[in-house]
Design a protein around this motif. Sequence first.
Motif, mmCIF file in Angstrom:
data_model
loop_
_atom_site.group_PDB
_atom_site.id
_atom_site.type_symbol
_atom_site.label_atom_id
_atom_site.label_comp_id
_atom_site.label_asym_id
_atom_site.label_seq_id
_atom_site.Cartn_x
_atom_site.Cartn_y
_atom_site.Cartn_z
ATOM 1 N N THR A 3 0.583 27.181 23.631
ATOM 2 C CA THR A 3 -0.207 26.059 23.122
ATOM 3 C C THR A 3 0.787 24.938 22.860
ATOM 4 N N ILE A 4 0.556 23.809 23.505
ATOM 5 C CA ILE A 4 1.476 22.684 23.395
ATOM 6 C C ILE A 4 0.797 21.576 22.597
ATOM 7 N N GLY A 5 1.413 21.175 21.513
ATOM 8 C CA GLY A 5 0.937 20.010 20.772
ATOM 9 C C GLY A 5 1.490 18.764 21.446
ATOM 10 N N GLU A 11 0.084 6.644 28.633
ATOM 11 C CA GLU A 11 0.380 6.856 30.058
ATOM 12 C C GLU A 11 1.151 8.160 30.287
ATOM 13 N N MET A 12 2.210 8.374 29.510
ATOM 14 C CA MET A 12 3.061 9.550 29.753
ATOM 15 C C MET A 12 2.477 10.818 29.123
ATOM 16 N N GLY A 13 2.062 10.733 27.870
ATOM 17 C CA GLY A 13 1.559 11.923 27.190
ATOM 18 C C GLY A 13 0.319 12.501 27.876
ATOM 19 N N SER A 14 -0.558 11.637 28.373
ATOM 20 C CA SER A 14 -1.766 12.144 29.042
ATOM 21 C C SER A 14 -1.402 12.838 30.350
ATOM 22 N N GLN A 15 -0.396 12.312 31.036
ATOM 23 C CA GLN A 15 0.003 12.942 32.307
ATOM 24 C C GLN A 15 0.670 14.297 32.038
ATOM 25 N N LEU A 16 1.444 14.374 30.957
ATOM 26 C CA LEU A 16 2.039 15.662 30.585
ATOM 27 C C LEU A 16 0.944 16.657 30.191
ATOM 28 N N ALA A 17 -0.094 16.176 29.542
ATOM 29 C CA ALA A 17 -1.225 17.049 29.201
ATOM 30 C C ALA A 17 -1.881 17.581 30.474
ATOM 31 N N ILE A 65 5.300 18.010 22.129
ATOM 32 C CA ILE A 65 5.804 16.852 22.870
ATOM 33 C C ILE A 65 5.430 15.600 22.081
ATOM 34 N N ILE A 66 6.421 14.763 21.823
ATOM 35 C CA ILE A 66 6.155 13.440 21.245
ATOM 36 C C ILE A 66 6.305 12.426 22.369
ATOM 37 N N LYS A 84 10.219 23.696 14.852
ATOM 38 C CA LYS A 84 9.737 23.733 16.242
ATOM 39 C C LYS A 84 10.654 22.965 17.182
ATOM 40 N N VAL A 85 10.626 23.387 18.455
ATOM 41 C CA VAL A 85 11.234 22.571 19.501
ATOM 42 C C VAL A 85 10.317 21.378 19.733
ATOM 43 N N VAL A 86 10.922 20.185 19.734
ATOM 44 C CA VAL A 86 10.161 18.945 19.909
ATOM 45 C C VAL A 86 10.746 18.185 21.100
ATOM 46 N N LEU A 87 9.964 18.077 22.159
ATOM 47 C CA LEU A 87 10.376 17.307 23.327
ATOM 48 C C LEU A 87 9.992 15.858 23.080
#
Length: 218
Positions: A3-5, A11-17, A65-66, A84-87
């Motif tokens: 599960t990725i928060g 633009e970028m976060g939606s593409q990573l989703a 992911i931030i 947590k690991v935070v990208l």
Amino acid sequence: MATIGIIGVGEMGSQLARAAVRHGHQVVIGNSRGPQTLGALVDELGPQASAATAAAAAEAGNFVIISVPLKLDNDMPVEELAGKVVLDTNNHMPWRDGIFESVVSGQQTVHELRQKQLPTSKVAKAFTHIQAPRLFQLARSAGTPGRHALTVSSDHPEAVELVSGLYDEFGFDTVDNSPLSESWRTEPGQPAWHAHLHQTREELTEHLRLARRRVHRI
Ligand SMILES: NC(=O)c1ccc[n+]([C@@H]2O[C@H](COP(=O)([O-])OP(=O)(O)OC[C@H]3O[C@@H](n4cnc5c(N)ncnc54)[C@H](OP(=O)(O)O)[C@@H]3O)[C@@H](O)[C@H]2O)c1
């Protein structure tokens, strides 16, 4: 499957989703305006996606992911990101963010600054020198000759390992450009940045070597 928060789904976060869902992960997405503003994206992503507040997205993620420009006045949920690991996909764009004196004067990189803002998290600079649409266009399966490569920088080996695995899954080779104090080598304007349309692992390694730090006296 994780599960990725994801905090910030522009633009970028939606593409990573989209990439995460395509590869079988669950995503919990959040922004500053509230989950009620994310209905269209959740509908597009389907049953593997849900919307929450940024803090709840941070809490839900096995890792997070931030994808939000960094602000000096820290606006990230520090407690929910603890441990947590935070990208962090952020690039420092002075025309957009204002000038961060400690960064442009070379005292610290922008991701060292993010790590200080999230002292209990394991910050990794990731996905910063690829344009959002190219996440799909450049992806190739492991072993494909000339596969595109991306860097990761972190002070935490566990974060480097996680990002390298995610890159491989999403279709990219990895070059480790750790620690965070070296992450200026992929800043906007550096050779690795200019070659964002295509660079193999060997080319990216050479581009990191050719980088020259630009320091401005404030
Ligand atoms: N676009 C690219 O191709 C690309 C590629 C690599 C790296 N990057 C970097 O990645 C970062 C994001 O870029 P982007 O192009 O995706 O920007 P963007 O389209 O402007 O999206 C940023 C998102 O962050 C959200 N946000 C802002 N403040 C927030 C806060 N305090 N808490 C939670 N969410 C917040 C915004 O949503 P709300 O306003 O609704 O909160 C917005 O959706 C930037 O630093 C950029 O330089 C971008």
